[in-house]
Design a protein around this motif. Structure first.
Motif, PDB file in Angstrom:
ATOM      1  N   GLN A  45      56.672  72.852 -19.867  1.00 32.08           N
ATOM      2  CA  GLN A  45      55.913  73.628 -18.890  1.00 32.08           C
ATOM      3  C   GLN A  45      54.524  73.962 -19.426  1.00 32.08           C
ATOM      4  O   GLN A  45      53.528  73.955 -18.680  1.00 32.08           O
ATOM      5  N   ARG A  46      54.457  74.290 -20.735  1.00 27.67           N
ATOM      6  CA  ARG A  46      53.155  74.616 -21.332  1.00 27.67           C
ATOM      7  C   ARG A  46      52.199  73.431 -21.248  1.00 27.67           C
ATOM      8  O   ARG A  46      51.023  73.585 -20.888  1.00 27.67           O
ATOM      9  N   PHE A  47      52.711  72.223 -21.533  1.00 28.58           N
ATOM     10  CA  PHE A  47      51.840  71.046 -21.501  1.00 28.58           C
ATOM     11  C   PHE A  47      51.544  70.598 -20.072  1.00 28.58           C
ATOM     12  O   PHE A  47      50.540  69.935 -19.820  1.00 28.58           O
ATOM     13  N   SER A  48      52.403  70.970 -19.105  1.00 31.38           N
ATOM     14  CA  SER A  48      52.232  70.503 -17.730  1.00 31.38           C
ATOM     15  C   SER A  48      51.326  71.420 -16.908  1.00 31.38           C
ATOM     16  O   SER A  48      50.594  70.941 -16.036  1.00 31.38           O
ATOM     17  N   PHE A  49      51.367  72.763 -17.151  1.00 28.76           N
ATOM     18  CA  PHE A  49      50.655  73.700 -16.290  1.00 28.76           C
ATOM     19  C   PHE A  49      49.538  74.474 -17.015  1.00 28.76           C
ATOM     20  O   PHE A  49      48.732  75.118 -16.356  1.00 28.76           O
ATOM     21  N   ASN A  50      49.496  74.472 -18.359  1.00 32.74           N
ATOM     22  CA  ASN A  50      48.461  75.187 -19.098  1.00 32.74           C
ATOM     23  C   ASN A  50      47.361  74.190 -19.464  1.00 32.74           C
ATOM     24  O   ASN A  50      47.373  73.570 -20.520  1.00 32.74           O
ATOM     25  N   PHE A  51      46.416  74.037 -18.555  1.00 27.98           N
ATOM     26  CA  PHE A  51      45.387  73.007 -18.726  1.00 27.98           C
ATOM     27  C   PHE A  51      44.366  73.443 -19.774  1.00 27.98           C
ATOM     28  O   PHE A  51      44.057  74.624 -19.928  1.00 27.98           O
ATOM     29  N   THR A  52      43.786  72.468 -20.510  1.00 27.42           N
ATOM     30  CA  THR A  52      42.861  72.736 -21.625  1.00 27.42           C
ATOM     31  C   THR A  52      41.450  72.974 -21.106  1.00 27.42           C
ATOM     32  O   THR A  52      41.129  72.743 -19.927  1.00 27.42           O
ATOM     33  N   GLU A  53      40.575  73.471 -22.006  1.00 26.74           N
ATOM     34  CA  GLU A  53      39.186  73.748 -21.640  1.00 26.74           C
ATOM     35  C   GLU A  53      38.477  72.485 -21.169  1.00 26.74           C
ATOM     36  O   GLU A  53      37.622  72.523 -20.289  1.00 26.74           O
ATOM     37  N   GLU A  54      38.854  71.346 -21.764  1.00 25.95           N
ATOM     38  CA  GLU A  54      38.186  70.102 -21.410  1.00 25.95           C
ATOM     39  C   GLU A  54      38.490  69.684 -19.977  1.00 25.95           C
ATOM     40  O   GLU A  54      37.742  68.905 -19.362  1.00 25.95           O
ATOM     41  N   GLN A  55      39.629  70.185 -19.415  1.00 22.25           N
ATOM     42  CA  GLN A  55      40.007  69.756 -18.069  1.00 22.25           C
ATOM     43  C   GLN A  55      39.278  70.559 -16.983  1.00 22.25           C
ATOM     44  O   GLN A  55      39.225  70.123 -15.833  1.00 22.25           O
ATOM     45  N   TRP A  56      38.764  71.752 -17.327  1.00 20.58           N
ATOM     46  CA  TRP A  56      38.048  72.549 -16.330  1.00 20.58           C
ATOM     47  C   TRP A  56      36.599  72.073 -16.206  1.00 20.58           C
ATOM     48  O   TRP A  56      35.942  71.729 -17.182  1.00 20.58           O
ATOM     49  N   LYS A  57      36.107  72.098 -14.980  1.00 24.62           N
ATOM     50  CA  LYS A  57      34.746  71.624 -14.730  1.00 24.62           C
ATOM     51  C   LYS A  57      33.730  72.767 -14.735  1.00 24.62           C
ATOM     52  O   LYS A  57      32.528  72.532 -14.743  1.00 24.62           O
ATOM     53  N   SER A  58      34.220  74.011 -14.655  1.00 24.20           N
ATOM     54  CA  SER A  58      33.286  75.148 -14.629  1.00 24.20           C
ATOM     55  C   SER A  58      33.989  76.371 -15.209  1.00 24.20           C
ATOM     56  O   SER A  58      35.200  76.378 -15.416  1.00 24.20           O
ATOM     57  N   THR A  59      33.133  77.411 -15.464  1.00 23.30           N
ATOM     58  CA  THR A  59      33.678  78.667 -15.987  1.00 23.30           C
ATOM     59  C   THR A  59      34.589  79.322 -14.967  1.00 23.30           C
ATOM     60  O   THR A  59      35.598  79.928 -15.324  1.00 23.30           O
ATOM     61  N   HIS A  60      34.263  79.223 -13.683  1.00 16.62           N
ATOM     62  CA  HIS A  60      35.102  79.814 -12.643  1.00 16.62           C
ATOM     63  C   HIS A  60      36.504  79.208 -12.664  1.00 16.62           C
ATOM     64  O   HIS A  60      37.511  79.922 -12.558  1.00 16.62           O
ATOM     65  N   GLU A  61      36.552  77.899 -12.805  1.00 15.67           N
ATOM     66  CA  GLU A  61      37.870  77.245 -12.863  1.00 15.67           C
ATOM     67  C   GLU A  61      38.654  77.710 -14.080  1.00 15.67           C
ATOM     68  O   GLU A  61      39.856  77.975 -14.005  1.00 15.67           O
ATOM     69  N   SER A  62      37.935  77.831 -15.232  1.00 14.58           N
ATOM     70  CA  SER A  62      38.597  78.264 -16.465  1.00 14.58           C
ATOM     71  C   SER A  62      39.157  79.674 -16.323  1.00 14.58           C
ATOM     72  O   SER A  62      40.290  79.961 -16.716  1.00 14.58           O
ATOM     73  N   LEU A  63      38.346  80.604 -15.737  1.00 13.55           N
ATOM     74  CA  LEU A  63      38.802  81.989 -15.594  1.00 13.55           C
ATOM     75  C   LEU A  63      40.013  82.084 -14.668  1.00 13.55           C
ATOM     76  O   LEU A  63      41.008  82.757 -14.970  1.00 13.55           O
ATOM     77  N   VAL A  64      39.929  81.416 -13.520  1.00 12.24           N
ATOM     78  CA  VAL A  64      41.043  81.483 -12.566  1.00 12.24           C
ATOM     79  C   VAL A  64      42.287  80.797 -13.144  1.00 12.24           C
ATOM     80  O   VAL A  64      43.409  81.296 -13.022  1.00 12.24           O
ATOM     81  N   GLY A  65      42.092  79.643 -13.782  1.00 12.71           N
ATOM     82  CA  GLY A  65      43.228  78.930 -14.373  1.00 12.71           C
ATOM     83  C   GLY A  65      43.927  79.760 -15.437  1.00 12.71           C
ATOM     84  O   GLY A  65      45.157  79.848 -15.483  1.00 12.71           O
ATOM     85  N   ASP A  66      43.100  80.394 -16.336  1.00 13.01           N
ATOM     86  CA  ASP A  66      43.695  81.237 -17.380  1.00 13.01           C
ATOM     87  C   ASP A  66      44.415  82.441 -16.769  1.00 13.01           C
ATOM     88  O   ASP A  66      45.481  82.865 -17.236  1.00 13.01           O
ATOM     89  N   TYR A  67      43.810  83.007 -15.701  1.00 13.59           N
ATOM     90  CA  TYR A  67      44.418  84.190 -15.061  1.00 13.59           C
ATOM     91  C   TYR A  67      45.792  83.839 -14.484  1.00 13.59           C
ATOM     92  O   TYR A  67      46.760  84.586 -14.681  1.00 13.59           O
ATOM     93  N   ILE A  68      45.884  82.728 -13.813  1.00 11.48           N
ATOM     94  CA  ILE A  68      47.170  82.325 -13.204  1.00 11.48           C
ATOM     95  C   ILE A  68      48.190  82.003 -14.292  1.00 11.48           C
ATOM     96  O   ILE A  68      49.364  82.395 -14.224  1.00 11.48           O
ATOM     97  N   TRP A  69      47.741  81.274 -15.327  1.00  7.47           N
ATOM     98  CA  TRP A  69      48.685  80.908 -16.398  1.00  7.47           C
ATOM     99  C   TRP A  69      49.185  82.146 -17.147  1.00  7.47           C
ATOM    100  O   TRP A  69      50.392  82.312 -17.355  1.00  7.47           O
ATOM    101  N   ASN A  70      48.217  83.039 -17.549  1.00  9.76           N
ATOM    102  CA  ASN A  70      48.604  84.175 -18.377  1.00  9.76           C
ATOM    103  C   ASN A  70      49.434  85.207 -17.624  1.00  9.76           C
ATOM    104  O   ASN A  70      50.310  85.857 -18.212  1.00  9.76           O
ATOM    105  N   ASN A  71      49.192  85.373 -16.334  1.00 11.56           N
ATOM    106  CA  ASN A  71      49.831  86.455 -15.598  1.00 11.56           C
ATOM    107  C   ASN A  71      51.047  86.027 -14.793  1.00 11.56           C
ATOM    108  O   ASN A  71      51.808  86.896 -14.331  1.00 11.56           O
ATOM    109  N   PHE A  72      51.262  84.728 -14.608  1.00  6.57           N
ATOM    110  CA  PHE A  72      52.396  84.283 -13.797  1.00  6.57           C
ATOM    111  C   PHE A  72      53.331  83.337 -14.555  1.00  6.57           C
ATOM    112  O   PHE A  72      54.544  83.528 -14.559  1.00  6.57           O
TER     113      PHE A  72
END
Length: 457
Positions: A45-72
């Motif tokens: 699950q960690r490798f499938s849903f916790n996407f790396t910094e290189e996969q995000w195209k912008s800071t907004h994507e990184s913030l939202v992605g981290d928020y969903i991963w860390n909190n859900f």
């Protein structure tokens, strides 16, 4: 992004059994055969849903992605990690942890790789990671009133993110989420398309199943019609065969019945003759049994007599054996003791009259007399013991002979008068006491008298 770290199981981990965890809304459970397998699933699950910094195209994507991963995702995987740890060390509260996880997961469901939606999200992440993670968020339908952690905390984060979209919250995560509103709307459309596709596939599968059922039913009906025609032909042939067989069997049964009646009459005559023979034989045995019974009645007194004699002689045998042992011990102990005492009492009287200069004559005489009496008592007890033993064996033998005589008579082995005479002569022979004459015995007093006579001469 924060990562869920999974410790490798220790060498001492105890894997006592496999476990099942409900990981779908339908109630279907996933089976894990070992803690290592559960650990591998968590890492997947960690490798499938916790996407790396290189996969995000912008800071907004990184913030939202981290928020969903860390909190859900992270709270769910942390609970699974606790189950894995308890399983490794065989803790007693493993079942309660699994039950608590299933309740929480059912109230706050998020897709994992074991579900079709999870596989769809993983596949779409190759095209657009932000759309994939937003599909996960859009699929969340939490319980409206969670009462316990971690669902209560997850629900708060969910409401914060959804509420910010509507109310214009200035938090950086909320601002990023509003910025990515277009992606979120697309994620909702993709989720709707996936669900419609799944429903369409299910409906098409049901239609295909109905077509298959109709086709099978039609083929079954056609086959049933052919089978009915074949059955009618077979039934007609079978009816003709049965009529023919009926005639043949009727003739055969009539012949067999006639032969059976003849055999029964013949067997009846043979049985009658055999019964007459058996009745006569039984009458003869009954007569012989009556004779034997009368003989047994007549001889029962003899059996009782010899049984009584056996008990009496056995008692005498024990009595004389005890007497023999006591007299033997007395012979060894009392004569020397009495001689010693008499010598002490009469030492002054016979100081100058000692035999051979050392033997007190009165002590010697007393010892010899007592020794003679004890010897005679031993001889008498021994003879009485031998006689009692002989008479006891004689009584046992007589009783056995009488019982044997009765048994022989009962078995018809003493039919001839001569046989009975031989048995009775042996049975009623005279009894002997078993006492042997002992006229030549020499008493100790005789030896002493001879010694004294020789000294006097």
């Amino acid at each position: 992004m924060n990562e869920v770290t999974i410790d490798e199981p220790s060498v001492d981990a105890r894997n006592s059994k496999s476990i099942q965890i409900r990981l779908s809304k339908s109630g279907r459970k996933k089976t894990f055969s070992s803690p290592e397998q559960l650990s591998a699933f968590i890492n997947e699950q960690r490798f499938s849903f916790n996407f790396t910094e290189e996969q995000w195209k912008s800071t907004h994507e990184s913030l939202v992605g981290d928020y969903i991963w860390n909190n859900f995702y992270t709270p769910v995987l942390e609970q699974m990690k606790s189950i894995k740890t308890a399983w490794e060390y065989n803790h007693d509260h493993l079942d309660s942890l699994i039950e608590s996880f299933e309740v929480n997961y059912f109230e706050f469901y998020i897709p994992l790789s074991n579900s079709a939606l999870g596989q769809f999200i993983i596949k779409h992440s190759k095209t657009s990671p932000i759309e994939a993670i937003l599909i996960s968020f859009a699929s969340i339908t939490p319980d409206l009133t969670p009462l316990k952690n971690p669902n209560k905390v997850m629900y708060t984060h969910y409401i914060n993110l959804i509420g910010a979209k509507r109310n214009g919250d200035n938090d950086s995560n909320c601002q990023s989420f509003k910025t990515l509103n277009g992606y979120y709307l697309k994620a909702q459309r993709l989720l709707t398309a996936f669900e419609l596709s799944a429903n369409k596939a299910a409906i098409q599968s049901h239609i295909d199943h109905l077509d298959s059922v109709v086709k099978d039913t039609t083929e079954l009906y056609d086959q049933s019609v052919k089978d009915k025609q074949n059955f009618d032909v077979w039934l007609k042939n079978e009816q003709a065969s049965l009529e023919t067989l009926k005639d043949e069997k009727t003739k055969k049964y009539q012949l067999d019945f006639s032969n059976s009646i003849k055999k029964i009459i013949k067997a009846k005559r043979a049985i009658t003759r055999r019964v007459d023979t058996d009745v006569q034989s039984s009458l003869d045995r009954l007569e012989q049994a009556e004779i034997t019974y009368k003989s047994k009645i007549e001889l029962s007194a003899s059996v009782a007599y010899w049984e009584t004699k056996k008990v009496t002689h056995k008692t005498e045998l024990k009595t004389w054996l005890i007497a023999l042992i006591l007299f033997s011990l007395s012979t060894v102990i009392f004569p020397p003791l009495l001689g010693y005492l008499v010598a002490g009492w009469t030492q002054e009287l016979f100081t100058d009259k000692l035999l051979f200069g050392a033997i007190n004559p009165l002590a010697l005489t007393t010892t010899v007399i007592l020794l003679s009496l004890c010897t005679y008592a031993i001889r008498f007890s021994s003879r009485q013991y031998s006689s009692a033993k002989h008479l006891m064996l004689e009584a046992v033998e007589r009783k056995t002979m009488i019982s044997t005589y009765l048994a022989l008579m009962n078995e018809d082995k003493l039919k001839e008068q001569e046989d009975r005479k031989i048995a009775l002569d042996t049975l009623f022979r005279p009894s002997s006491t078993g006492i042997v004459a002992d006229n030549a015995a020499i008493m100790p007093t005789d030896a002493v008298i001879k010694v004294l006579d020789k000294r006097a001469n």
